[in-house]
Design an enzyme around this catalytic site. Structure first.
Site, short mmCIF file in Angstrom:
data_model
loop_
_atom_site.label_atom_id
_atom_site.label_comp_id
_atom_site.label_asym_id
_atom_site.label_seq_id
_atom_site.Cartn_x
_atom_site.Cartn_y
_atom_site.Cartn_z
N GLY A 11 6.28 3.72 -6.47
CA GLY A 11 7.52 4.38 -6.85
C GLY A 11 7.75 4.32 -8.34
O GLY A 11 7.21 3.47 -9.04
N ASP A 57 18.68 -1.20 6.61
CA ASP A 57 19.51 -2.22 5.98
C ASP A 57 18.66 -3.03 5.01
O ASP A 57 17.44 -3.16 5.19
CB ASP A 57 20.11 -3.14 7.04
CG ASP A 57 21.23 -4.02 6.50
OD1 ASP A 57 21.77 -3.69 5.42
OD2 ASP A 57 21.56 -5.03 7.14
N PRO A 80 0.83 -1.21 0.00
CA PRO A 80 0.00 0.00 0.00
C PRO A 80 0.87 1.26 0.00
O PRO A 80 2.03 1.22 0.39
CB PRO A 80 -0.80 -0.13 1.30
CG PRO A 80 -0.01 -1.05 2.17
CD PRO A 80 0.71 -1.98 1.25
#
EC number: 2.7.11.5
Length: 605
Positions: free
Chosen positions: A332, A383, A328
């Site tokens: 991009g 990370d 959701p």
């Protein structure tokens, strides 16, 4: 095993297994040497050297794997070894690990080498370690000269103050302490403030891991207090208050504070572990609920963490039934992101093509992710785990997700029976996107989120990171309320950027223009222009200008760049500045507290 060899008759099988273990042992020797070197660099206050050492250690594992693969191909023609011999190689390897101190890491190294040589059809427990073969329970180094995993101290004998001082001095750090008696007094006062008076049970004792944990400019003592049935975690960061003079900076006594310093948004510790599984087991007792995969990663064994994570994923898939879905939030331009709602992670794939205005390549984006992996993340960058050839059951993929995958990343997909193989992806901890957090949150949430966002960007710039795209959607909020950056395709070193002020308009036409009336170079940044993108919501604007009005001043950015160009490394603390002894107990410090930088403490947990 489906076809267990009755006789381990292959000399090549034994030789290959022995060669692989020799290269793993070489890797782990280098890993431990780095931790020993970290102690020396910490004692000297060589912070640039520590940064360089941490970066080099990250790449060391892949270098040893590459060397091992080359030897196996050159000397044994590894790609043409038949299946029966490969099964024997694994069994010989198991035999060589029966008295090994790092068997779980050695098994992972075996997998890494095999995955470079064998086709993925061999990725089963017959040929690689899909499941561990050697138990690490109660594993210790019983050699007479070896350090135990942890030492036990009994305050009931000599008193708590003497015991705490002995704990610190047993690490034999070379520089002197400014005032260790004062610092021990602060530790005792903090314990009293946190727990009040407690009756000492017959089993009252303190366990301390035998090696220090080095990261940034700190060395951490990590341990636990045992009293009756209570297990109380603690960590004590040691820092230089000035060159060549040490002090205990604080004591962290809450589990959530330890979870933050061991979190996925921090760089890996350098710590010397003869038996890493014993260290991880100890850390699990003081951070219950934290996955072993994350703990292995935080202590620098990121490949072992990656291996355990994948096992956790497979285990979860076999005990769940929900489907992978498109994540959701705002889609991009560069990454396709999906998630499994019942599993707290997101899966990110670089798209085949990027629409304007994005001008980048897959290779450039992958390099950005490597940059973050190598850089000091300061608790402000997530990370990532990088995987190749990940097979997911088609029945568990939502139809809309499959269509999106076929549309955006067809070059990375292979259909194999009832599975979809994704050739390359990244996996990150799932967070609440900051834009949704601000949109849906209370006024208190908005204030917290905006304050955290500004702190995060300011700390990143001091660490030489310019996020590039600073929209709220590119930041997430962790379960501890930390704001963390996680979109890396436009990331740059701040020292590579040209910080500029917006030139005044030349005329009224310039002033009314929706386009820049000035030239913009590829590395130019204009902090004054960020306001329209960040301050549209009145609630956000009010709080932003209250806490971070200087954010849009180019002087702030240029000052950070100038200090970096001069070689300065700022101080960062993975805990709130108010927890520092010099801030918390100023009366104990007097004049000495004035020089320890407490007023400039950066919070970078």
């Amino acid at each position: 095993m489906n076809h267990f060899p009755k006789l381990l008759s292959s000399q090549i099988g034994f030789d290959v297994a022995q060669t692989m273990l020799e290269y793993f042992d070489r890797h782990y020797r280098i890993f431990r040497e780095a931790a020993v070197d970290a102690k020396t660099l910490f004692e000297r206050g060589d912070w640039h050297g520590l940064q360089r050492l941490a970066r080099e250690r990250i790449t060391s594992y892949d270098e040893r794997v590459k060397e091992c693969v080359e030897v196996l191909e050159d000397e044994y023609d590894a790609e043409n070894i038949d299946d029966e011999v490969w099964q024997q190689i694994k069994l010989h390897y198991i035999g060589l690990l029966t008295s090994h101190r790092q068997p779980e890491c050695a098994e992972t190294f075996f997998n890494s080498v095999c995955c470079k040589i064998l086709h993925r059809s061999y990725f089963s427990n017959d040929f690689i370690f899909v499941r561990p073969a050697i138990s690490t329970e109660y594993l210790e180094n019983d050699e007479p000269a070896a350090k135990p995993t942890y030492r036990a101290y009994y305050p009931g004998t000599d008193g708590l103050a003497v015991t705490l001082e002995r704990i610190v001095t047993n690490f034999q750090l070379d520089p002197p302490f400014e005032d260790l008696t004062r610092d021990i007094g602060c530790v005792m006062q903090a314990i009293d403030d946190e727990f009040g008076h407690f009756d000492e049970a017959p089993n009252f004792q303190i366990h301390v891991l035998s090696s220090l944990f080095f990261r940034n400019k700190s060395a951490y003592i990590v341990g636990r207090i045992i009293n009756a049935d209570r297990v109380l975690p603690f960590a004590v960061p040691i820092r230089h208050v000035r060159p060549g003079v040490l002090a205990l900076d604080t004591v962290l006594l809450r589990r959530d504070l330890l979870q933050i310093i061991f979190s996925f948004s921090h760089s890996y510790f350098l710590v010397d572990m003869g038996v890493p599984s014993a260290y991880v087991d100890f850390l699990c007792t003081i951070m219950p609920g934290k996955p072993k995969a994350e703990i292995y990663t935080s202590v620098g064994l990121q490949k072992q963490g990656k291996n355990l994570f994948y096992r956790d994923l497979l285990h979860h898939l076999s005990h769940s039934s929900d489907r992978f879905i498109i994540a959701p939030g705002i889609k991009g331009l560069v990454m396709l992101v999906f998630t499994l709602p019942s599993f707290p992670y997101v899966f990110k794939i670089i798209k085949d093509h990027f629409p304007p205005p994005k001008e980048t390549t897959r290779a450039q984006i992958m390099e950005k992710y490597q940059l973050v992996k190598r850089h000091d993340r300061l608790g402000r960058m997530a990370d990532t785990l990088e995987y190749s050839s990940v097979a997911l059951p088609l029945a568990r993929l939502d139809h809309a997700l499959v269509r999106e995958l076929e549309k955006e990343v067809p070059s990375l997909l292979e259909y194999e029976d009832d599975k979809l193989v994704i050739k390359h992806l990244y996996i990150e901890r799932r967070m609440t996107p900051l834009n949704l957090y601000l949109q849906n949150g209370s006024d208190a949430d908005v204030e917290h989120g905006v304050k955290e966002y500004g702190n995060a960007v300011k700390e990143l710039m001091k660490a030489n990171i310019f996020p590039g795209d600073m929209l709220y959607k590119n930041f997430g909020v962790t379960r501890h309320g930390r704001v963390v950056f996680y979109d890396y395709d436009e990331i740059e070193y701040l020292t590579d950027c040209n910080v500029r002020r917006v030139p005044p308009p030349r005329n009224e036409e310039d002033e009314l223009s929706g386009e820049p009336w000035y030239t913009v170079g590829p590395h130019d940044i204009f902090p004054e222009t960020y306001g329209p993108f960040l301050l549209g919501d009145p609630r956000v604007r009010s709080v932003f200008m209250k806490h971070h009005a200087d954010f849009f001043d180019p002087a702030l950015w240029q000052a950070s760049k100038d200090k970096l160009m001069q070689g300065e490394l700022p101080d960062f603390y993975p805990y709130d500045a108010t927890l520092r002894f010099s801030v918390r107990y100023p009366a104990r410090f007097g004049a000495t507290g004035e020089n320890d930088g407490a007023g400039d403490a950066q919070r970078a947990a």
